[in-house]
Design an enzyme around this catalytic site. Structure first.
Site, PDB file in Angstrom:
ATOM      1  N   ASP A  63      75.446  10.510 143.473  1.00  0.00           N
ATOM      2  CA  ASP A  63      76.778   9.907 143.310  1.00  0.00           C
ATOM      3  C   ASP A  63      76.956   9.345 141.899  1.00  0.00           C
ATOM      4  O   ASP A  63      75.986   8.902 141.279  1.00  0.00           O
ATOM      5  CB  ASP A  63      76.934   8.783 144.352  1.00  0.00           C
ATOM      6  CG  ASP A  63      78.387   8.385 144.524  1.00  0.00           C
ATOM      7  OD1 ASP A  63      79.285   9.068 143.990  1.00  0.00           O
ATOM      8  OD2 ASP A  63      78.628   7.364 145.199  1.00  0.00           O
ATOM      9  N   HIS A 102      80.243  16.288 136.559  1.00  0.00           N
ATOM     10  CA  HIS A 102      79.516  17.149 137.504  1.00  0.00           C
ATOM     11  C   HIS A 102      78.570  18.081 136.750  1.00  0.00           C
ATOM     12  O   HIS A 102      77.469  18.378 137.209  1.00  0.00           O
ATOM     13  CB  HIS A 102      80.501  17.962 138.351  1.00  0.00           C
ATOM     14  CG  HIS A 102      81.307  17.112 139.297  1.00  0.00           C
ATOM     15  ND1 HIS A 102      80.730  16.148 140.095  1.00  0.00           N
ATOM     16  CD2 HIS A 102      82.637  17.082 139.571  1.00  0.00           C
ATOM     17  CE1 HIS A 102      81.673  15.555 140.812  1.00  0.00           C
ATOM     18  NE2 HIS A 102      82.840  16.094 140.514  1.00  0.00           N
ATOM     19  N   LEU A 142      57.738  23.738 147.088  1.00  0.00           N
ATOM     20  CA  LEU A 142      58.826  22.817 147.442  1.00  0.00           C
ATOM     21  C   LEU A 142      59.936  23.545 148.197  1.00  0.00           C
ATOM     22  O   LEU A 142      60.372  24.619 147.799  1.00  0.00           O
ATOM     23  CB  LEU A 142      59.416  22.236 146.141  1.00  0.00           C
ATOM     24  CG  LEU A 142      60.695  21.396 146.305  1.00  0.00           C
ATOM     25  CD1 LEU A 142      60.385  20.037 146.917  1.00  0.00           C
ATOM     26  CD2 LEU A 142      61.394  21.203 144.942  1.00  0.00           C
TER      27      LEU A 142
HETATM   28  C1  FPP Z   1      79.433  12.686 143.660  1.00  0.00           C
HETATM   29  O1  FPP Z   1      79.890  12.043 142.489  1.00  0.00           O
HETATM   30  C2  FPP Z   1      79.055  14.053 143.346  1.00  0.00           C
HETATM   31  C3  FPP Z   1      79.541  15.158 143.982  1.00  0.00           C
HETATM   32  C4  FPP Z   1      80.515  15.108 145.074  1.00  0.00           C
HETATM   33  C5  FPP Z   1      79.142  16.514 143.569  1.00  0.00           C
HETATM   34  C6  FPP Z   1      77.713  16.694 143.201  1.00  0.00           C
HETATM   35  C7  FPP Z   1      77.640  17.869 142.355  1.00  0.00           C
HETATM   36  C8  FPP Z   1      76.747  18.092 141.388  1.00  0.00           C
HETATM   37  C9  FPP Z   1      75.618  17.198 141.057  1.00  0.00           C
HETATM   38  C10 FPP Z   1      76.942  19.327 140.577  1.00  0.00           C
HETATM   39  C11 FPP Z   1      75.900  20.318 140.702  1.00  0.00           C
HETATM   40  C12 FPP Z   1      75.611  20.725 142.089  1.00  0.00           C
HETATM   41  C13 FPP Z   1      74.826  21.767 142.341  1.00  0.00           C
HETATM   42  C14 FPP Z   1      74.313  22.008 143.713  1.00  0.00           C
HETATM   43  C15 FPP Z   1      74.415  22.676 141.288  1.00  0.00           C
HETATM   44  P1  FPP Z   1      81.392  11.537 142.440  1.00  0.00           P
HETATM   45  O2  FPP Z   1      82.237  12.649 141.920  1.00  0.00           O
HETATM   46  O3  FPP Z   1      81.822  11.065 143.794  1.00  0.00           O
HETATM   47  O4  FPP Z   1      81.310  10.373 141.434  1.00  0.00           O
HETATM   48  P2  FPP Z   1      82.230   9.063 141.413  1.00  0.00           P
HETATM   49  O5  FPP Z   1      81.992   8.333 142.694  1.00  0.00           O
HETATM   50  O6  FPP Z   1      81.749   8.318 140.219  1.00  0.00           O
HETATM   51  O7  FPP Z   1      83.652   9.528 141.271  1.00  0.00           O
END
Ligand code: FPP
Length: 235
Positions: free
Chosen positions: A13, A30, A124
């Protein structure tokens, strides 16, 4: 490291906030999140963790703007394209948890190929929770058991916790020992609800793009300092 968690699960997150702090679009965050993930998968494999599960896209994430949703799936494809050869070389077995078979055909095809390529690997097990919801997973499991009951193959009173576990997305994957959530939010957000019943939870203020292998080691050290009683008494 002694007393390593066999299964570490992570709610990645904070990508959005990381980007906002830099006046960049959320997808920039992201993208950096993907870079952080690449390093964490390598570190987990090097440390000797057996299972790593990451929450990449939840059943609730469809509420986000279309541009962000398609950007995350695009990043997933970039990730697989970039990393598949190295994952395979490092003996990593890829798994996907969630309702992913009905996603965009290009995503499904790429994932199927990656699963097939790594299926016999013995290192893994890297599980990506994709279009995943813990409640949704439980609904699937309960439905499978209800169908058996309706067909007369199972009496309701015969249903056990093991049977519910056996009908989850990855029945052979043990429950997570350690669940980490980054970015200072202190909740599970529908992640591995059944499996995390006795998991140790570690919350860190670090935003996911800043989460380094050292942060992972710190969370594992915190885990190692906890006494796990699973409901038993302290001796
Ligand atoms: C949460 O942060 C993150 C996500 C919903 C997406 C996670 C995605 C990645 C790490 C990209 C790569 C993924 C793969 C599998 C290659 P948020 O957007 O909710 O952050 P915020 O709470 O600060 O808005």
């Amino acid at each position: 490291m002694t007393r390593l968690p066999a299964h570490v699960a992570i709610v990645m997150d904070g990508n959005g906030r990381w980007a906002k702090m830099r006046n960049k679009p959320r997808l920039f965050g992201h993208n950096e999140g993907m870079e952080a993930l690449i390093k964490i998968v390598r570190a987990a494999s090097d440390i000797g963790i057996s299972y790593l599960t990451v929450y990449a896209f939840s059943t609730e994430n469809w509420k986000r703007p279309l541009e962000e949703v398609s950007g995350i799936f695009r990043l997933l494809l970039v990730y697989i394209e970039r990393e598949l050869a190295e994952l395979h070389r490092n003996n990593v077995k890829l798994r996907i948890l969630g309702d992913w078979k009905n996603l965009d055909p290009a995503v499904v095809k790429t994932l199927e190929n990656a699963l097939e390529t790594t299926k016999d690997n013995t290192g893994l097990q890297f599980c990506i929770a994709l279009n995943y919801g813990g409640r949704n997973e439980l609904v699937h499991s309960v439905r499978a058991l209800a169908e058996k009951a309706a067909a007369g193959e199972l009496k309701p009173e015969e249903i056990t916790e093991e049977m519910i576990s056996q009908n989850l997305y990855a029945p052979d994957v043990p429950d997570p020992d350690l669940v980490i959530r980054t970015s200072g939010e202190i909740r599970l957000s529908n992640f591995l609800l059944w499996q995390s019943a006795y998991s140790e939870l570690v919350f860190t203020d670090v935003l996911w793009p800043d989460f380094t292998p050292e942060c992972l080691e710190k969370a594992i050290t915190e885990y190692q300092s906890r006494s796990r009683l699973f409901g038993g008494a302290r001796s």
